[in-house]
Design a protein around this motif. Structure first.
Motif, short mmCIF file in Angstrom:
data_model
loop_
_atom_site.label_atom_id
_atom_site.label_comp_id
_atom_site.label_asym_id
_atom_site.label_seq_id
_atom_site.Cartn_x
_atom_site.Cartn_y
_atom_site.Cartn_z
N THR A 74 47.17 44.49 36.92
CA THR A 74 46.63 43.34 37.86
C THR A 74 45.24 43.19 37.23
O THR A 74 44.47 41.99 37.94
CB THR A 74 46.27 44.33 39.18
N THR A 75 44.98 43.66 35.92
CA THR A 75 43.37 43.20 35.53
C THR A 75 43.41 41.71 34.80
O THR A 75 44.47 41.66 34.29
CB THR A 75 43.22 44.27 34.41
N PRO A 76 42.76 40.98 35.36
CA PRO A 76 42.80 39.58 34.73
C PRO A 76 42.51 39.36 33.20
O PRO A 76 41.46 40.29 32.73
CB PRO A 76 41.69 38.68 35.38
N THR A 105 37.98 32.80 37.22
CA THR A 105 38.73 33.94 37.04
C THR A 105 38.45 35.07 38.21
O THR A 105 39.21 35.41 39.07
CB THR A 105 39.34 34.60 35.92
N GLU A 163 38.97 34.01 41.82
CA GLU A 163 40.37 33.83 42.25
C GLU A 163 40.81 35.50 42.38
O GLU A 163 41.66 35.60 43.25
CB GLU A 163 41.22 33.57 41.07
N THR A 164 40.28 36.65 41.78
CA THR A 164 40.71 37.92 42.08
C THR A 164 39.88 38.56 43.20
O THR A 164 40.30 39.65 43.42
CB THR A 164 40.58 38.51 40.59
#
Length: 182
Positions: A113-115, A177, A180-181
């Motif tokens: 799940t880490t961008p 980013t 978004e997370t």
């Protein structure tokens, strides 16, 4: 703010990562820098330590704390993984699951799940080479998002696509980013 792990690889653009580190810190992010041995040929770890106020990691086999495994802990502590500049060598290693240096080992240990952002920097022919393009596509399938290189006069004198994206563009993508997370 976010805990950003910045991976700096062997490219003449490595010096631009110093400004990137500084700018990320000014935005309130905690930056942990990882460097390949090739990156240390272009710029010193001390530069990044001074700018990030954090220990810089250059060797996957150096364990400062015997109670932890560095590359695993670094991966768990990462809110955003950013490779800038990303060399053709590191892109190939990441695409094929190598874990032979601190950058690739941490990348492989990241939670799914880490961008993950990737900002390539290399000669035009290297960037456009089908092998590099295939590796970038493979990485996209693994969740990496490319911050495309610019068209410019390159360090070798060639003109074409391969120059590291501007710091402003990279910062914009980091901000986008992270929003978004969250």
């Amino acid at each position: 703010m976010a805990r950003i792990t910045l991976a700096v690889t062997g490219s003449i653009s490595a010096y631009k990562a110093a400004d990137l580190t500084s700018q990320l810190g000014k935005l309130g992010h905690s930056v942990t820098v990882l460097m390949t041995s090739a990156a240390t040929q272009f710029i010193t770890p001390l530069t990044f330590q001074a700018l990030s106020k954090n220990l810089v990691h250059t060797d996957v086999m150096t364990e400062e704390d015997p109670s932890s495994i560095k590359h695993i802990d670094l991966a768990k502590q990462t809110d955003l993984f950013l490779v800038a500049p990303a060399s053709a060598q590191t892109i190939a290693k990441l695409a094929h699951g190598f874990a032979d240096n601190i950058v690739t080992a941490v990348a492989l240990a990241l939670p799914a799940t880490t961008p993950k952002l990737l900002a390539p920097a290399m000669n035009t022919n290297m960037y456009l080479n089908p092998a590099t393009q295939e590796n970038l596509q493979r990485l996209q399938g693994y969740g990496f998002v490319e911050i495309p290189p610019r068209n410019a006069v390159l360090a070798c004198g060639d003109i074409g696509t391969g120059a590291l994206a501007t710091i402003d563009i990279i910062l914009e993508k980091v901000s986008e980013t992270l929003h978004e997370t969250n």
